[in-house]
Design a protein around this motif. Structure first.
Motif, PDB file in Angstrom:
ATOM      1  N   MET A   1      17.392  -1.540  -6.202  1.00 53.65           N
ATOM      2  CA  MET A   1      18.549  -1.439  -5.315  1.00 53.65           C
ATOM      3  C   MET A   1      19.807  -1.359  -6.179  1.00 53.65           C
ATOM      4  O   MET A   1      20.011  -2.183  -7.055  1.00 53.65           O
ATOM      5  CB  MET A   1      18.576  -2.658  -4.401  1.00 53.65           C
ATOM      6  N   SER A   2      20.643  -0.393  -5.917  1.00 55.32           N
ATOM      7  CA  SER A   2      21.878  -0.227  -6.686  1.00 55.32           C
ATOM      8  C   SER A   2      22.810  -1.425  -6.483  1.00 55.32           C
ATOM      9  O   SER A   2      22.687  -2.178  -5.524  1.00 55.32           O
ATOM     10  CB  SER A   2      22.598   1.065  -6.286  1.00 55.32           C
ATOM     11  N   TYR A   4      27.101  -2.706  -7.348  1.00 49.78           N
ATOM     12  CA  TYR A   4      28.450  -2.267  -7.674  1.00 49.78           C
ATOM     13  C   TYR A   4      29.253  -3.451  -8.190  1.00 49.78           C
ATOM     14  O   TYR A   4      29.278  -4.511  -7.576  1.00 49.78           O
ATOM     15  CB  TYR A   4      29.135  -1.676  -6.440  1.00 49.78           C
ATOM     16  N   ARG A  58      29.032   1.590 -10.719  1.00 46.46           N
ATOM     17  CA  ARG A  58      27.692   1.506 -10.128  1.00 46.46           C
ATOM     18  C   ARG A  58      26.672   1.237 -11.234  1.00 46.46           C
ATOM     19  O   ARG A  58      26.735   1.835 -12.303  1.00 46.46           O
ATOM     20  CB  ARG A  58      27.336   2.794  -9.395  1.00 46.46           C
ATOM     21  N   PRO A  60      22.188   0.436 -11.661  1.00 49.09           N
ATOM     22  CA  PRO A  60      20.946   0.635 -10.914  1.00 49.09           C
ATOM     23  C   PRO A  60      20.448  -0.625 -10.206  1.00 49.09           C
ATOM     24  O   PRO A  60      19.749  -0.533  -9.191  1.00 49.09           O
ATOM     25  CB  PRO A  60      19.945   1.112 -11.968  1.00 49.09           C
ATOM     26  N   THR A  61      20.810  -1.811 -10.730  1.00 47.39           N
ATOM     27  CA  THR A  61      20.376  -3.077 -10.133  1.00 47.39           C
ATOM     28  C   THR A  61      21.445  -4.151 -10.357  1.00 47.39           C
ATOM     29  O   THR A  61      22.306  -4.010 -11.235  1.00 47.39           O
ATOM     30  CB  THR A  61      19.068  -3.590 -10.786  1.00 47.39           C
ATOM     31  N   GLU A  93      25.476  -5.808  -3.801  1.00 42.47           N
ATOM     32  CA  GLU A  93      24.290  -4.975  -3.733  1.00 42.47           C
ATOM     33  C   GLU A  93      24.559  -3.784  -2.834  1.00 42.47           C
ATOM     34  O   GLU A  93      25.179  -3.920  -1.771  1.00 42.47           O
ATOM     35  CB  GLU A  93      23.132  -5.818  -3.178  1.00 42.47           C
ATOM     36  N   GLY A  94      24.089  -2.614  -3.267  1.00 45.73           N
ATOM     37  CA  GLY A  94      24.287  -1.398  -2.495  1.00 45.73           C
ATOM     38  C   GLY A  94      23.208  -1.179  -1.460  1.00 45.73           C
ATOM     39  O   GLY A  94      22.263  -1.953  -1.341  1.00 45.73           O
ATOM     40  N   ASP A  96      20.462   1.503  -0.568  1.00 36.54           N
ATOM     41  CA  ASP A  96      19.718   2.664  -1.044  1.00 36.54           C
ATOM     42  C   ASP A  96      18.768   3.104   0.069  1.00 36.54           C
ATOM     43  O   ASP A  96      18.088   2.306   0.664  1.00 36.54           O
ATOM     44  CB  ASP A  96      18.920   2.328  -2.305  1.00 36.54           C
ATOM     45  N   GLY A  97      18.743   4.386   0.282  1.00 37.71           N
ATOM     46  CA  GLY A  97      17.755   4.867   1.242  1.00 37.71           C
ATOM     47  C   GLY A  97      18.314   5.656   2.278  1.00 37.71           C
ATOM     48  O   GLY A  97      18.761   6.315   2.919  1.00 37.71           O
TER      49      GLY A  97
END
Length: 97
Positions: A1-2, A4, A58, A60-61, A93-94, A96-97
């Motif tokens: 989950m991305s 930021y 941003r 990746p995690t 947490e971003g 994703d999906g």
């Protein structure tokens, strides 16, 4: 989950310290999976108290963002930011999906 990293600059206190931070902070990104998205561009505050600027990176995690933040390179630079300005900084947490 991305994830930021959001940095909100509330008030500059010492421009010399901020200039030092600005020269050192980019070096701390080397070797980390960071994508700069927002870097103190023009802003329009729609709600809440005014602030000077905003930066968003941003990762990746969440773990990758925390690794960058706690890295020796960034911790060396961040001392100057702490002396140079008042900030709010957080990782979110971003979606994703």
């Amino acid at each position: 989950m991305s994830a930021y990293v959001v940095m909100i600059r509330e008030q500059t206190l010492d421009q010399v310290e901020m200039d030092t931070y600005a020269s050192q902070a980019p070096l701390a990104r080397e070797g980390h999976p960071v994508t700069p998205l927002v870097r103190y561009g023009a802003l329009s505050i729609l709600e809440g108290p005014a602030f000077e600027g905003c930066l968003i990176h941003r990762f990746p995690t969440v773990e990758a963002a925390e690794t960058w933040y706690h890295s020796p390179q960034y911790q060396h630079a961040v001392k100057h930011r702490h002396k140079g300005a008042q900030y709010r900084v957080f990782i979110v947490e971003g979606v994703d999906g």
